[in-house]
Write a protein that holds these residues in place. Structure first.
Motif, PDB file in Angstrom:
ATOM      1  N   LYS A  44       0.864 -12.124  -3.289  1.00 39.51           N
ATOM      2  CA  LYS A  44       1.146 -12.981  -2.136  1.00 39.51           C
ATOM      3  C   LYS A  44       0.111 -12.847  -1.020  1.00 39.51           C
ATOM      4  O   LYS A  44      -0.049 -13.767  -0.226  1.00 39.51           O
ATOM      5  N   ILE A  45      -0.558 -11.703  -0.941  1.00 40.41           N
ATOM      6  CA  ILE A  45      -1.453 -11.469   0.201  1.00 40.41           C
ATOM      7  C   ILE A  45      -2.933 -11.572  -0.136  1.00 40.41           C
ATOM      8  O   ILE A  45      -3.766 -11.450   0.752  1.00 40.41           O
ATOM      9  N   THR A  46      -3.282 -11.797  -1.379  1.00 40.86           N
ATOM     10  CA  THR A  46      -4.682 -11.827  -1.784  1.00 40.86           C
ATOM     11  C   THR A  46      -5.459 -12.833  -0.937  1.00 40.86           C
ATOM     12  O   THR A  46      -5.046 -13.974  -0.765  1.00 40.86           O
ATOM     13  N   GLY A  55      -4.023  -3.817   5.930  1.00 43.21           N
ATOM     14  CA  GLY A  55      -2.731  -3.127   5.946  1.00 43.21           C
ATOM     15  C   GLY A  55      -2.471  -2.395   4.645  1.00 43.21           C
ATOM     16  O   GLY A  55      -1.933  -1.289   4.639  1.00 43.21           O
ATOM     17  N   PHE A  56      -2.866  -3.010   3.535  1.00 38.48           N
ATOM     18  CA  PHE A  56      -2.703  -2.367   2.229  1.00 38.48           C
ATOM     19  C   PHE A  56      -3.491  -1.059   2.189  1.00 38.48           C
ATOM     20  O   PHE A  56      -2.982  -0.032   1.736  1.00 38.48           O
ATOM     21  N   ALA A  57      -4.720  -1.085   2.675  1.00 39.53           N
ATOM     22  CA  ALA A  57      -5.565   0.118   2.654  1.00 39.53           C
ATOM     23  C   ALA A  57      -4.918   1.248   3.456  1.00 39.53           C
ATOM     24  O   ALA A  57      -4.915   2.405   3.017  1.00 39.53           O
ATOM     25  N   GLY A 103       0.818  -1.217   0.000  1.00 38.59           N
ATOM     26  CA  GLY A 103       0.000   0.000   0.000  1.00 38.59           C
ATOM     27  C   GLY A 103       0.844   1.256   0.000  1.00 38.59           C
ATOM     28  O   GLY A 103       0.555   2.216  -0.712  1.00 38.59           O
ATOM     29  N   VAL A 104       1.904   1.252   0.785  1.00 34.14           N
ATOM     30  CA  VAL A 104       2.797   2.414   0.817  1.00 34.14           C
ATOM     31  C   VAL A 104       3.469   2.592  -0.541  1.00 34.14           C
ATOM     32  O   VAL A 104       3.618   3.718  -1.028  1.00 34.14           O
ATOM     33  N   LEU A 105       3.845   1.486  -1.177  1.00 35.58           N
ATOM     34  CA  LEU A 105       4.431   1.597  -2.521  1.00 35.58           C
ATOM     35  C   LEU A 105       3.433   2.235  -3.483  1.00 35.58           C
ATOM     36  O   LEU A 105       3.808   3.064  -4.315  1.00 35.58           O
ATOM     37  N   GLN A 106       2.164   1.851  -3.359  1.00 35.28           N
ATOM     38  CA  GLN A 106       1.145   2.472  -4.216  1.00 35.28           C
ATOM     39  C   GLN A 106       1.072   3.971  -3.936  1.00 35.28           C
ATOM     40  O   GLN A 106       1.002   4.780  -4.858  1.00 35.28           O
ATOM     41  N   TYR A 107       1.088   4.346  -2.667  1.00 39.22           N
ATOM     42  CA  TYR A 107       1.076   5.760  -2.283  1.00 39.22           C
ATOM     43  C   TYR A 107       2.270   6.493  -2.897  1.00 39.22           C
ATOM     44  O   TYR A 107       2.127   7.584  -3.459  1.00 39.22           O
ATOM     45  N   CYS A 108       3.439   5.881  -2.809  1.00 39.99           N
ATOM     46  CA  CYS A 108       4.665   6.503  -3.314  1.00 39.99           C
ATOM     47  C   CYS A 108       4.646   6.660  -4.839  1.00 39.99           C
ATOM     48  O   CYS A 108       5.054   7.699  -5.365  1.00 39.99           O
ATOM     49  N   LYS A 135       5.061  -3.854  -5.981  1.00 39.27           N
ATOM     50  CA  LYS A 135       3.755  -3.765  -5.309  1.00 39.27           C
ATOM     51  C   LYS A 135       2.828  -4.879  -5.789  1.00 39.27           C
ATOM     52  O   LYS A 135       2.187  -5.563  -4.986  1.00 39.27           O
ATOM     53  N   ASP A 136       2.769  -5.088  -7.104  1.00 36.86           N
ATOM     54  CA  ASP A 136       1.896  -6.125  -7.667  1.00 36.86           C
ATOM     55  C   ASP A 136       2.302  -7.523  -7.195  1.00 36.86           C
ATOM     56  O   ASP A 136       1.446  -8.368  -6.902  1.00 36.86           O
TER      57      ASP A 136
END
Length: 149
Positions: free
Chosen positions: A97-99, A107-109, A72-77, A91-92
């Motif tokens: 791995k977490i789906t 945590g992603f949110a 999630g932080v990578l998406q933010y960045c 990120k993908d």
């Protein structure tokens, strides 16, 4: 004519003072962001963490229990142009791995909103950081997230 010159001089003085005040305000905001972020961090040994340590930061620990948050932080960045290149790919891979894992998805949110949560319980809110520090923090997350895939 003298009154007009005085008004122009006052306007120029006010404009200069305003620019100085804005510069001072920007400096204070950056220092406040650095101080706020340094109140809740843990140490890591990467180069980015060392660079942040030089600024008074101790970064939250990133591990397998926080993969979703790191993604999630990578998406933010990436979204906010602090990272490019292979950050979206990392990120993908983490997301794959977490789906289906509810805590990781939560945590992603949080991470996508700019809140890094470490496995050690430490947190860092990217929104209070200066751009320079955000870039270093994003590099730290990318480096550590890459080691998880």
């Amino acid at each position: 004519m003298h009154a007009r010159s005085t008004l122009i001089a006052l306007a120029l003085l006010a404009a200069g003072s305003s620019a100085q005040a804005n510069n001072l305000l920007d400096q204070l905001k950056e220092k406040a962001g650095e101080a706020a972020g340094s109140n809740s961090q843990a140490t890591q040994g990467s180069g980015a963490a060392s660079a942040l340590g030089n600024l008074g930061f101790k970064m939250p620990a990133i591990g397998s229990s926080t993969m979703g948050n790191a993604a999630g932080v990578l998406q933010y960045c990436v979204k906010n142009n602090y990272l490019g290149g292979d950050a979206a790919s990392v990120k993908d891979k983490l997301l794959a791995k977490i789906t289906g894992q509810k805590p990781q998805e939560t945590g992603f949110a949080s991470g996508a909103k700019g809140l890094l949560k470490g496995g050690d319980g430490q947190t860092l809110n990217f929104k209070v950081l200066s751009s320079k520090v955000k870039t270093k923090a994003c590099d730290y997350v990318l480096k550590n997230a890459t080691s998880l895939i």
